[in-house]
Write a protein that holds these residues in place. Structure first.
Motif, PDB file in Angstrom:
ATOM      1  N   HIS A 141     -14.354   0.441  -1.113  1.00  0.00           N
ATOM      2  CA  HIS A 141     -13.740   1.499  -1.922  1.00  0.00           C
ATOM      3  C   HIS A 141     -13.994   2.868  -1.321  1.00  0.00           C
ATOM      4  CE1 HIS A 141     -17.136   3.663  -3.842  1.00  0.00           C
ATOM      5  NE2 HIS A 141     -17.798   2.541  -3.607  1.00  0.00           N
ATOM      6  N   CYS A 142     -13.207   3.839  -1.805  1.00  0.00           N
ATOM      7  CA  CYS A 142     -13.453   5.254  -1.525  1.00  0.00           C
ATOM      8  C   CYS A 142     -13.308   5.992  -2.851  1.00  0.00           C
ATOM      9  CB  CYS A 142     -12.510   5.780  -0.435  1.00  0.00           C
ATOM     10  SG  CYS A 142     -10.759   5.476  -0.712  1.00  0.00           S
ATOM     11  N   GLY A 143     -12.545   7.072  -2.892  1.00  0.00           N
ATOM     12  CA  GLY A 143     -12.362   7.781  -4.154  1.00  0.00           C
ATOM     13  C   GLY A 143     -11.177   7.253  -4.940  1.00  0.00           C
ATOM     14  N   LEU A 144      -9.982   7.343  -4.336  1.00  0.00           N
ATOM     15  CA  LEU A 144      -8.772   6.840  -4.973  1.00  0.00           C
ATOM     16  C   LEU A 144      -8.470   5.397  -4.589  1.00  0.00           C
ATOM     17  CD1 LEU A 144      -6.396   9.936  -4.529  1.00  0.00           C
ATOM     18  CD2 LEU A 144      -7.742   9.312  -6.540  1.00  0.00           C
ATOM     19  N   GLY A 145      -9.122   4.900  -3.555  1.00  0.00           N
ATOM     20  CA  GLY A 145      -8.847   3.548  -3.100  1.00  0.00           C
ATOM     21  C   GLY A 145      -7.553   3.430  -2.322  1.00  0.00           C
ATOM     22  N   ARG A 146      -7.110   4.538  -1.721  1.00  0.00           N
ATOM     23  CA  ARG A 146      -5.837   4.538  -1.016  1.00  0.00           C
ATOM     24  C   ARG A 146      -5.993   4.808   0.481  1.00  0.00           C
ATOM     25  NH1 ARG A 146      -2.313   9.367  -2.708  1.00  0.00           N
ATOM     26  NH2 ARG A 146      -3.847  10.390  -1.344  1.00  0.00           N
ATOM     27  N   ASP A 147      -6.543   5.970   0.841  1.00  0.00           N
ATOM     28  CA  ASP A 147      -6.516   6.401   2.242  1.00  0.00           C
ATOM     29  C   ASP A 147      -7.603   5.738   3.090  1.00  0.00           C
ATOM     30  OD1 ASP A 147      -4.361   8.028   1.633  1.00  0.00           O
ATOM     31  OD2 ASP A 147      -5.656   9.687   1.062  1.00  0.00           O
ATOM     32  N   ARG A 148      -8.877   6.065   2.836  1.00  0.00           N
ATOM     33  CA  ARG A 148      -9.959   5.459   3.602  1.00  0.00           C
ATOM     34  C   ARG A 148      -9.998   3.951   3.394  1.00  0.00           C
ATOM     35  NH1 ARG A 148     -14.170   9.834   1.294  1.00  0.00           N
ATOM     36  NH2 ARG A 148     -12.657   9.589  -0.400  1.00  0.00           N
ATOM     37  N   THR A 149      -9.879   3.537   2.133  1.00  0.00           N
ATOM     38  CA  THR A 149      -9.862   2.110   1.832  1.00  0.00           C
ATOM     39  C   THR A 149      -8.671   1.438   2.496  1.00  0.00           C
ATOM     40  OG1 THR A 149     -10.973   2.504  -0.279  1.00  0.00           O
ATOM     41  CG2 THR A 149      -9.822   0.408  -0.026  1.00  0.00           C
ATOM     42  N   GLY A 150      -7.518   2.090   2.428  1.00  0.00           N
ATOM     43  CA  GLY A 150      -6.319   1.523   3.031  1.00  0.00           C
ATOM     44  C   GLY A 150      -6.451   1.344   4.524  1.00  0.00           C
ATOM     45  N   LEU A 151      -7.095   2.292   5.183  1.00  0.00           N
ATOM     46  CA  LEU A 151      -7.271   2.199   6.633  1.00  0.00           C
ATOM     47  C   LEU A 151      -8.174   1.026   6.994  1.00  0.00           C
ATOM     48  CD1 LEU A 151      -7.784   5.078   9.142  1.00  0.00           C
ATOM     49  CD2 LEU A 151      -9.283   3.092   9.220  1.00  0.00           C
ATOM     50  N   VAL A 152      -9.310   0.916   6.316  1.00  0.00           N
ATOM     51  CA  VAL A 152     -10.242  -0.175   6.616  1.00  0.00           C
ATOM     52  C   VAL A 152      -9.616  -1.528   6.271  1.00  0.00           C
ATOM     53  CG1 VAL A 152     -12.453  -1.216   5.959  1.00  0.00           C
ATOM     54  CG2 VAL A 152     -12.312   1.236   6.421  1.00  0.00           C
ATOM     55  N   VAL A 153      -8.926  -1.587   5.149  1.00  0.00           N
ATOM     56  CA  VAL A 153      -8.260  -2.836   4.762  1.00  0.00           C
ATOM     57  C   VAL A 153      -7.195  -3.212   5.785  1.00  0.00           C
ATOM     58  CG1 VAL A 153      -6.639  -3.803   3.076  1.00  0.00           C
ATOM     59  CG2 VAL A 153      -8.755  -2.745   2.300  1.00  0.00           C
ATOM     60  N   MET A 154      -6.403  -2.243   6.231  1.00  0.00           N
ATOM     61  CA  MET A 154      -5.398  -2.509   7.253  1.00  0.00           C
ATOM     62  C   MET A 154      -6.044  -3.087   8.512  1.00  0.00           C
ATOM     63  SD  MET A 154      -2.772   0.097   9.205  1.00  0.00           S
ATOM     64  CE  MET A 154      -4.041   0.586  10.410  1.00  0.00           C
ATOM     65  N   LEU A 155      -7.156  -2.504   8.920  1.00  0.00           N
ATOM     66  CA  LEU A 155      -7.867  -2.964  10.107  1.00  0.00           C
ATOM     67  C   LEU A 155      -8.342  -4.402   9.932  1.00  0.00           C
ATOM     68  CD1 LEU A 155      -9.231  -2.436  12.864  1.00  0.00           C
ATOM     69  CD2 LEU A 155     -11.146  -1.410  11.602  1.00  0.00           C
ATOM     70  N   LEU A 156      -8.950  -4.704   8.792  1.00  0.00           N
ATOM     71  CA  LEU A 156      -9.494  -6.036   8.549  1.00  0.00           C
ATOM     72  C   LEU A 156      -8.384  -7.076   8.432  1.00  0.00           C
ATOM     73  CD1 LEU A 156     -12.296  -5.224   5.931  1.00  0.00           C
ATOM     74  CD2 LEU A 156     -12.526  -5.508   8.406  1.00  0.00           C
ATOM     75  N   LEU A 157      -7.330  -6.745   7.696  1.00  0.00           N
ATOM     76  CA  LEU A 157      -6.241  -7.702   7.517  1.00  0.00           C
ATOM     77  C   LEU A 157      -5.509  -7.953   8.833  1.00  0.00           C
ATOM     78  CD1 LEU A 157      -4.718  -6.643   4.064  1.00  0.00           C
ATOM     79  CD2 LEU A 157      -6.458  -8.380   4.549  1.00  0.00           C
ATOM     80  N   SER A 158      -5.344  -6.900   9.623  1.00  0.00           N
ATOM     81  CA  SER A 158      -4.706  -7.068  10.922  1.00  0.00           C
ATOM     82  C   SER A 158      -5.543  -7.965  11.816  1.00  0.00           C
ATOM     83  CB  SER A 158      -4.502  -5.698  11.581  1.00  0.00           C
ATOM     84  OG  SER A 158      -3.929  -5.826  12.864  1.00  0.00           O
ATOM     85  N   LEU A 159      -6.867  -7.802  11.757  1.00  0.00           N
ATOM     86  CA  LEU A 159      -7.765  -8.617  12.577  1.00  0.00           C
ATOM     87  C   LEU A 159      -7.582 -10.100  12.307  1.00  0.00           C
ATOM     88  CD1 LEU A 159     -10.272  -8.955  14.467  1.00  0.00           C
ATOM     89  CD2 LEU A 159     -11.655  -8.837  12.380  1.00  0.00           C
TER      90      LEU A 159
END
Length: 242
Positions: A141-159
């Motif tokens: 998580h981050c604050g809104l769960g969109r930007d930082r969270t979205g980036l890390v999630v994108m990285l993990l899911l892409s992996l």
């Protein structure tokens, strides 16, 4: 919105106190498989969870929280949870954030590829925290769960091989989920502003995610940035095992 799944898929988790929370299980992989339910959850700031909300999180199997923010406040977090704090943004780096602000990239996937290239150490730290988490679900998580969270999630899911279509659809889920949170926090709804920036740049949220993923090899990126190959392997197993 269909993700092309073969079984039931309920992305949103109704945990009292949070608005932008979902299990990232059931997402389709390039090889025809899917991600594991209960392995990875994304959310807005869980410090807003009530006692009932935290009870729902632990009942769902969450045992580790990866906090991507620079700072935090005490909350009702129950004992027994492991918390790992990663300052993903590294806001002190004015060169990077000056570029992001000057080019109006923040608030959307427009900044993701630039950030990945500029801040590999932070991205490896976040991925490693998930890989090395104790047995059980991991909440990122981050604050809104969109930007930082979205980036890390994108990285993990892409992996692990989630299709770009599913990654983009997951990102888009946050748009509607955040509207009531803006109101609750007493801040301006950012939806129209972000849409205008995207229109000005001739793109959309979905297209911006596709652009961030275009030609991106997550495994090669993480290994080149110094991630332990054993941790890369552990991530793949964690997020895709039956």
């Amino acid at each position: 919105m269909s993700l092309g799944l073969k079984g039931p898929f309920v992305p949103h988790l109704s945990w009292e106190g949070c608005h932008n929370t979902r299990d990232l299980g059931g997402l389709p992989l390039h090889d025809g498989g899917q991600t594991s339910f209960g392995a990875l959850v994304r959310s807005d700031n869980p410090e807003r969870l009530t006692a009932a909300g935290w009870a729902a999180a632990t009942a769902h199997g969450v045992r580790t929280v990866v906090d991507l923010r620079e700072s935090y406040s005490p909350d009702l977090r129950p004992p027994g949870l492991t918390t790992v704090r990663i300052d993903l943004d590294d806001m002190a780096d004015e060169r990077v954030w000056g570029h992001i602000r000057d080019h109006e990239l923040d608030g959307s996937p427009l900044y993701y590829r630039y950030f990945l290239e500029s801040k590999p150490a932070q991205c490896v730290a976040a991925a490693t925290a998930v890989a090395r988490a104790p047995e059980g679900g991991v909440l990122v998580h981050c604050g809104l769960g969109r930007d930082r969270t979205g980036l890390v999630v994108m990285l993990l899911l892409s992996l692990v091989g989630v299709t770009p279509e599913a990654i983009a659809t997951d990102y888009e889920e946050s748009t509607a989920r955040l509207v009531p949170l803006y109101a609750e926090l007493g801040i301006d709804d950012q939806t129209a502003e972000i849409e205008q920036i995207l229109r000005t740049k001739g793109t959309t949220l979905r297209a911006a995610v596709y652009d961030a993923l275009d030609g991106f090899d997550a495994e090669k990126y993480l290994l080149a940035a110094g991630m332990d190959p054993a941790d890369v392997s552990a991530l793949k197993t964690r997020l895709t095992r039956p």
